[in-house]
Scaffold this active site. Structure first.
Site, PDB file in Angstrom:
ATOM      1  N   GLY A 305     -27.007  16.186  39.679  1.00 22.93           N
ATOM      2  CA  GLY A 305     -26.484  16.914  40.836  1.00 22.93           C
ATOM      3  C   GLY A 305     -26.203  18.373  40.524  1.00 22.93           C
ATOM      4  O   GLY A 305     -26.902  19.021  39.735  1.00 22.93           O
ATOM      5  N   SER A 306     -25.132  18.886  41.122  1.00 20.75           N
ATOM      6  CA  SER A 306     -24.861  20.330  41.084  1.00 20.75           C
ATOM      7  C   SER A 306     -24.508  20.873  39.703  1.00 20.75           C
ATOM      8  O   SER A 306     -24.463  22.091  39.513  1.00 20.75           O
ATOM      9  CB  SER A 306     -23.734  20.662  42.065  1.00 20.75           C
ATOM     10  OG  SER A 306     -24.147  20.419  43.391  1.00 20.75           O
ATOM     11  N   THR A 307     -24.254  19.995  38.730  1.00 16.22           N
ATOM     12  CA  THR A 307     -23.983  20.500  37.382  1.00 16.22           C
ATOM     13  C   THR A 307     -25.224  21.161  36.778  1.00 16.22           C
ATOM     14  O   THR A 307     -25.126  21.844  35.757  1.00 16.22           O
ATOM     15  CB  THR A 307     -23.497  19.367  36.455  1.00 16.22           C
ATOM     16  OG1 THR A 307     -24.408  18.261  36.524  1.00 16.22           O
ATOM     17  CG2 THR A 307     -22.111  18.897  36.852  1.00 16.22           C
TER      18      THR A 307
END
Length: 583
Positions: A305-307
């Site tokens: 995801g956004s990491t």
């Protein structure tokens, strides 16, 4: 006086009969033949077949007794015990020598069964086959119980010296140390990875035994056992316990399925903690399931995801395609690529590259990725360890998935920029962030203690690494998605992530994994902490809300234990209203 009559033997018909000469010769010949046979047999046994009969005698009476080696200890970085061996003799029997018809012996057997926490029927079953000359009654029994059994003095019941492993840290460090089987061989974790070094080498002693199994004479040379070596890990047992405790509490509070925490030292690359929940007690493994045994931080892979967004931005900075101040238009909060639409949770409008990270904009990350080729992105991701098996001395580590760049479609390149379409373990995610914490170098990680600074591979310039750190600081501050990761006294930077869970060819409805990966103190990072909560089900599922608080607590406690001086005022940054992230 009457005169005695003399006996005339020759007048007896029986004695007077003539014996055939052949009969006496036959008897003498038979006796001679018998003595000749005995002599021949003696010559065969003593001279011709001596080796064979010597071996048969040894098989029946000579035994090679194994002298078990003491298994080495597993220590944490400060020398505290994580695993050690204690003497735990095993009880065995010669069934044919146990007189189960004697009422006194039967009474003693019942006492022994009670001491061993066995039913009398279970003990009788082990002793039922009287043709056996050896049977285990119970392995690795505590010494006080063994002494009580020895005091019963039951003929045919014996004991053998063995060792049993103890794990003082229990379930908090279970996935690191692993465990051994009853033969004292490593089955999981460090016990398996370093089994040869820990196990040492057993010695031996050659003896002659009587029919009762008692050694009555030693023969040959005794080979002493070579004890196993101690293994000192990079793990700090106090950090490990605290991380496990906070993770467990959050998994329970969020009604989640599972969770993991990884803590890395950004200077040496040492793993300070690696915690998973649910866990197990290593020396009490009855009814264990795969859910408990799995070291999820190393064995499970997820779409991050956004990491991944800081890595996408860092790559674009390094290639010179953008600057931190470059403006990116994310309006109207969505973008369509080859028929597929990518959306943000809000229309963030015109944002700088820093703002893209702070607001966690999928549209912004996609537009930045369009300034690079698939090959350039793949090179950067690969250099940071994605799609490659971590080189650490630990069993079960996985590679993750990063497909060859030539197969990427435009929509796949876009989704990879914000963490979909590739997979990584929590450990891989934590290690990739060392490139931002270590002046642009991705450094090797180790589970063994190492005081020397790590030497890594340059992926980003120190200036670009510092620029991304500043973006991570913004993302964890007011207006960012990671505000609940804030600590008292230490500046932090990090990125939250919320990824839908895959189900077949699509995604499961209402099932998410919540991530938070970051570092502290932000100007000169000392540690990296990565947190994953699997399937939170208590209302919120955003990474900043669910995983962020665990990150903050672990960071604060770890830095205090390491003696790192606070770098900011006692109060953390003011936490504003929660900002939802795109995923």
């Amino acid at each position: 006086m009457s005169r005695s009559r003399s006996v005339q033997y020759t007048s007896s018909p029986l004695l007077a009969s003539k014996t055939p000469v052949w009969r006496s010769k036959f008897i003498v010949a038979a006796i001679a033949l018998g003595f000749t046979g005995l002599a021949a047999r003696a010559v065969y046994v003593q001279v011709i077949g001596n080796d064979f009969f010597q071996r048969q005698g040894e098989v029946r009476f000579a035994r090679t007794l194994e002298l078990p080696a003491n298994r080495g200890r597993i220590l944490d970085r400060n020398g505290l015990l994580l695993a050690s061996s204690v003497i735990a003799p095993s009880i065995w029997a010669i069934p044919e020598d146990v007189d189960r018809q004697d009422p006194e012996v039967v009474a003693k057997l019942r006492q022994m069964a009670k001491l061993l926490d066995m039913t009398p029927a279970a003990l009788d079953k082990k002793l039922a086959d009287e043709d056996k000359s050896f049977v285990w009654i119970q392995r690795q029994v505590d010494e006080p119980i063994v002494k009580q059994i020895a005091a019963l003095d039951i003929k045919g019941i014996y004991q053998r010296k063995e060792y049993k492993r103890q794990y003082p840290e229990g379930e908090s460090a279970a996935h690191i140390v692993g465990f051994t089987n009853v033969e004292d061989r490593g089955q999981e974790g460090i016990e398996l990875a370093f089994n040869e070094a820990l196990g040492g080498k057993a010695g031996s002693r050659r003896v002659i035994k009587d029919r009762l199994g008692r050694a009555v004479e030693g023969v040959g040379e005794t080979v002493p056992p070579l004890d196993g070596k101690d293994i000192q890990l990079s793990i700090d047992s106090k950090v490990q316990f605290f991380a496990y405790q906070k993770l467990r509490d959050q998994v329970i509070a969020q009604k989640a399925k599972a969770g993991s925490v990884v803590v890395l030292d950004t200077v040496t690359g040492e793993i300070l903690a690696l915690a998973n929940y649910p866990s197990y007690v290593p020396d009490k493994r009855q009814n264990l399931t795969g859910e408990q045994l799995r070291n999820r931080a190393l064995t499970d892979t997820f779409e991050p995801g956004s990491t991944m967004k800081p890595i996408t931005i860092g790559t674009a900075l390094e290639l010179g395609r953008v600057k931190p101040s470059t403006m990116i238009d994310t309006s109207p909060g969505r973008i369509t690529i080859t028929g597929s639409t990518i959306t943000d949770t809000h229309n963030y409008g015109l944002q700088t590259v820093e703002g893209v990270i702070q607001k966690s904009s999928n549209v912004g990350a996609t537009k930045v990725s369009q300034k690079m080729t698939a090959h350039e992105m793949w090179d950067s991701f690969s250099a940071l360890g994605f799609g490659q098996k971590p080189q650490i001395s630990f069993p079960g580590t996985v590679t993750g998935r990063l497909r060859p760049w030539k197969t990427w479609k435009p929509i796949e390149q876009a989704t990879m920029s914000y963490g979909y379409g590739l997979s990584a373990s929590l450990f891989q995610m934590a290690r990739s962030y060392t490139a931002f914490a270590h002046d642009g170098q991705i450094i090797p990680a180790t589970i063994l203690k190492s005081d020397a600074p790590a030497v890594g591979t340059q992926v980003f310039s120190p200036q670009n690494a510092a620029a991304v750190r500043h973006m991570l600081w913004l993302a964890a501050g007011p207006g960012g998605t990671g505000q609940k990761a804030q600590t008292v006294g230490y500046s932090i930077g990090g990125k939250s992530g919320t990824a839908r869970k895959q189900a077949g060819k699509g995604y499961a409805a209402g099932k998410y994994r919540s991530w938070f990966t970051g570092m502290a103190p932000i100007e000169k990072p000392r540690i990296i902490v990565a947190v994953m909560i699997d399937e939170p089900n208590a209302g919120s599922y955003y990474g900043g809300t669910v995983a962020g608080p665990v990150f903050g607590e672990v960071v604060q406690q770890t830095l205090r234990m390491m003696g790192v001086q606070p770098d900011m005022a006692v109060k953390p940054q003011i936490v504003a209203t929660e900002v939802e992230e795109s995923f």
